[in-house]
Design a protein around this motif. Structure first.
Motif, PDB file in Angstrom:
ATOM      1  N   MET A   1       0.839  -1.200   0.000  1.00  0.00           N
ATOM      2  CA  MET A   1       0.000   0.000   0.000  1.00  0.00           C
ATOM      3  C   MET A   1       0.872   1.248   0.000  1.00  0.00           C
ATOM      4  O   MET A   1       2.041   1.221   0.370  1.00  0.00           O
ATOM      5  CB  MET A   1      -0.943   0.002   1.205  1.00  0.00           C
TER       6      MET A   1
ATOM      7  N   SER B   1       0.436   7.202   1.946  1.00  0.00           N
ATOM      8  CA  SER B   1      -0.783   7.863   2.419  1.00  0.00           C
ATOM      9  C   SER B   1      -1.789   6.865   2.974  1.00  0.00           C
ATOM     10  O   SER B   1      -2.389   7.085   4.024  1.00  0.00           O
ATOM     11  CB  SER B   1      -1.438   8.663   1.285  1.00  0.00           C
ATOM     12  N   ARG B   2      -1.942   5.744   2.269  1.00  0.00           N
ATOM     13  CA  ARG B   2      -2.932   4.752   2.707  1.00  0.00           C
ATOM     14  C   ARG B   2      -2.509   4.085   4.004  1.00  0.00           C
ATOM     15  O   ARG B   2      -3.351   3.779   4.860  1.00  0.00           O
ATOM     16  CB  ARG B   2      -3.153   3.726   1.604  1.00  0.00           C
ATOM     17  N   ASN B   3      -1.219   3.850   4.178  1.00  0.00           N
ATOM     18  CA  ASN B   3      -0.736   3.273   5.436  1.00  0.00           C
ATOM     19  C   ASN B   3      -1.003   4.211   6.611  1.00  0.00           C
ATOM     20  O   ASN B   3      -1.457   3.776   7.667  1.00  0.00           O
ATOM     21  CB  ASN B   3       0.765   2.977   5.336  1.00  0.00           C
TER      22      ASN B   3
ATOM     23  N   TYR C   1      -3.224   6.606   6.723  1.00  0.00           N
ATOM     24  CA  TYR C   1      -4.682   6.712   6.874  1.00  0.00           C
ATOM     25  C   TYR C   1      -5.254   5.503   7.606  1.00  0.00           C
ATOM     26  O   TYR C   1      -6.271   5.612   8.302  1.00  0.00           O
ATOM     27  CB  TYR C   1      -5.322   6.848   5.499  1.00  0.00           C
TER      28      TYR C   1
ATOM     29  N   THR D   1     -14.778   5.889   3.746  1.00  0.00           N
ATOM     30  CA  THR D   1     -13.447   6.498   3.713  1.00  0.00           C
ATOM     31  C   THR D   1     -13.421   7.595   2.660  1.00  0.00           C
ATOM     32  O   THR D   1     -14.253   7.634   1.753  1.00  0.00           O
ATOM     33  CB  THR D   1     -12.368   5.451   3.381  1.00  0.00           C
TER      34      THR D   1
ATOM     35  N   SER E   1     -10.898   9.513  -0.065  1.00  0.00           N
ATOM     36  CA  SER E   1      -9.602   9.498  -0.751  1.00  0.00           C
ATOM     37  C   SER E   1      -8.923  10.859  -0.680  1.00  0.00           C
ATOM     38  O   SER E   1      -7.696  10.951  -0.589  1.00  0.00           O
ATOM     39  CB  SER E   1      -9.781   9.086  -2.216  1.00  0.00           C
TER      40      SER E   1
ATOM     41  N   GLU F   1      -7.445  11.108   2.726  1.00  0.00           N
ATOM     42  CA  GLU F   1      -6.281  10.214   2.768  1.00  0.00           C
ATOM     43  C   GLU F   1      -5.054  10.891   2.160  1.00  0.00           C
ATOM     44  O   GLU F   1      -3.962  10.866   2.740  1.00  0.00           O
ATOM     45  CB  GLU F   1      -6.603   8.925   2.013  1.00  0.00           C
ATOM     46  N   LYS F   2      -5.222  11.512   0.987  1.00  0.00           N
ATOM     47  CA  LYS F   2      -4.102  12.166   0.311  1.00  0.00           C
ATOM     48  C   LYS F   2      -3.590  13.361   1.109  1.00  0.00           C
ATOM     49  O   LYS F   2      -2.388  13.600   1.194  1.00  0.00           O
ATOM     50  CB  LYS F   2      -4.518  12.600  -1.086  1.00  0.00           C
TER      51      LYS F   2
ATOM     52  N   GLU G   1       3.095   8.597  -4.386  1.00  0.00           N
ATOM     53  CA  GLU G   1       2.250   7.446  -4.085  1.00  0.00           C
ATOM     54  C   GLU G   1       3.039   6.137  -4.122  1.00  0.00           C
ATOM     55  O   GLU G   1       2.491   5.086  -4.456  1.00  0.00           O
ATOM     56  CB  GLU G   1       1.073   7.392  -5.072  1.00  0.00           C
TER      57      GLU G   1
END
Length: 496
Positions: free
Chosen positions: A348, A351-353, A355, A369, A371, A374-375, A393
């Motif tokens: 992943m 950012s996703r980690n 988040y 969620t 996005s 998250e970003k 990313e």
């Protein structure tokens, strides 16, 4: 004399961005060559090219004067090049003996014979590891020992060690350095990546320093000292900010955590201690002393004994967390010592980690969620902790070890905890990032949080800690004031 390994103009690009650019590198037969640099300097990428893990975009590599190009690690091993990775690559469901001989099996195999041969190999290296144990049962240090033993078993002519001593005790390091010296006597060439500069100065014949994907300097070890290495690595002098003398300690605030007669199998035995707000509580102990297990119980990662397990009181309330989720919700963050296994989702993005930390904290409140959120969170924390990556990313597995550690820290701090437990926070982290992580830890304590730092590196414990707890044989046996503690007192308490 022809080098056993020579690289000319090696470049590796990801998405058009160079991770390594125009590097010339030589390794002589029977030489110990230390490779130093900050996280993201390109050390791991360069050595992975040597080991056949990744292919270069440009440049040439020669082995014994003949040009070679490895498409995979099997081809490199066939030519006598082995790599011991910073994060272990063992199969967790197989035994130690099976992992040692994996890929080197005979047509017919007797498990008993494999275990006997493995036992003899491990004993010859002074590694106290049971070959019949599954790898998932081992601690981080023992996994590293198995990796080292596997490289020796393959009779490699060139062995690349990526942070080999990060999980070893001082005694185990001494055995490991003796092993390197014996390998050198036998004509084996060693490439030694380490963030512990004293180790590089002690064990190596030559030192090469990289920065931002480029080779900055390469010279005989006798021409280096710690200050010269740091200046070349980071382009500035950090000598006064790393592991200097502590001059003040923070006063204790409210008692946030009280542990009374805690028991967990044979690893934690009737231990008692307290942690206070606005202070950094350092915890030192040798591997196997129960220091990590104690705080894993506090954070709900493992369970204490059901009967006679003692008490854990957090924010004046007795608690018994059976899983980490309620501990996270209550305000406890545990930052693991083994980031690859427990710290992040490797495929992943950054950012996703990060988040995921928000979702773990607010798992019952959030049905959807975002996005965009998250970003934004990922961008903010990348700036805040100076997380460096080739692209915005990038997957976490593509980052250097130190930047992976920063992602793990960000994922925990975004949960707004009241108690933060750092387990080996700077393991596998370069000197530039060490100063940044230390500053984060200090800032948390200054903001009134209760902070625990578990570390095997005594100078780090002494520099950061307002109070120091010493763990031995599953118990906290001694407590020192941060100004009064000395390395001699702490080591004596941890052993005797």
């Amino acid at each position: 004399m022809t080098p056993i390994l020579e690289l000319k103009g090696i470049t590796k690009k990801y998405g058009g961005v160079p991770a390594v650019e125009g590097v010339d590198f030589t390794l002589q037969k029977g030489e110990v060559h230390a490779l130093c640099g900050e996280n993201g300097a390109g050390k791991s990428t360069l050595t992975k090219i040597m080991a056949g893990v990744v292919e270069p975009t440009d440049g040439e590599m020669a082995l014994d004067g003949k040009n070679v190009q490895f498409r995979n690690p099997v081809e490199a091993q066939a030519e006598g090049i082995a790599m011991v990775f910073q994060e272990t690559s063992l199969v967790p469901t197989m035994t130690v003996g099976q992992n040692l001989y994996l890929g080197n099996e005979k047509l017919f195999n007797r498990l008993r014979a494999v275990y006997i041969a493995s036992q003899q190999l491990l004993q010859s290296l002074n590694f106290n590891v049971d070959p019949t144990k599954t790898v998932s049962e081992l601690g981080a240090a023992q996994k590293q020992m198995v990796e080292i033993a596997r490289a020796v078993l393959h009779k490699a002519r060139v062995i690349i060690f990526d942070e080999p001593t990060a999980t070893l005790t001082p005694e185990e390091k001494r055995y490991f350095f003796d092993l390197i010296r014996n390998l050198k006597k036998n004509g084996v060439s060693i490439i030694f990546i380490s963030h512990a500069l004293e180790e590089a100065l002690e064990i190596s014949d030559r030192i090469t320093i990289m920065r931002d994907g480029k080779l900055i300097i390469s010279d005989d070890t006798v021409n280096f000292n710690r200050e010269r290495i740091i200046r070349a690595m980071v382009g500035r002098d950090l000598s006064n900010t790393l592991y200097g003398k502590k001059e003040t300690v923070r006063p204790a605030g409210k008692r946030v955590l009280s542990v009374q007669n805690l028991r967990m199998g044979t690893m934690v035995r009737n231990t008692s201690f307290s942690v206070f707000a606005g202070q950094i509580t350092g915890v030192f102990g040798l591997i196997g002393s129960g220091r990590t297990e104690t705080f894993k119980v506090v954070a709900g990662v493992i369970k204490r004994d059901y009967t006679h397990g003692g008490k854990v009181i957090f924010n004046d309330h007795p608690v018994r967390y059976r899983v980490p989720a309620p501990a996270v919700a209550a305000g406890i963050a545990y930052i693991t010592e083994d980031r690859k296994v427990d710290g992040f989702f490797e495929t992943m993005s950054i950012s996703r980690n990060i988040y995921a930390g928000v979702l773990a904290k607010e798992r019952l409140e959030r049905l959807l969620t975002s996005s965009s959120e998250e970003k934004k969170i990922g961008h903010d924390w990348r700036q805040k902790l100076n997380i460096r990556s080739v692209t915005a990313e990038a997957s976490v597995i593509e980052l250097s070890g130190g930047n992976q550690q920063k992602v793990v820290i960000a994922k925990s701090l975004i949960q707004n905890p009241r108690l933060v437990i750092f387990d080996e926070p700077t393991r596998g982290v370069d000197v530039g990032a060490v100063a940044e992580i230390h500053e984060i830890i200090r800032r948390l304590a200054d903001e009134g949080l209760a902070v625990v730092v578990i570390s095997s590196y005594l100078p780090e414990v002494m520099l950061l800690s307002d109070r120091i707890l010493v763990s031995r044989q599953g118990r906290i046996v001694e407590e020192f004031n941060g100004l009064e503690a000395t390395e001699e007192k702490i080591m004596y308490a941890s052993i005797h």
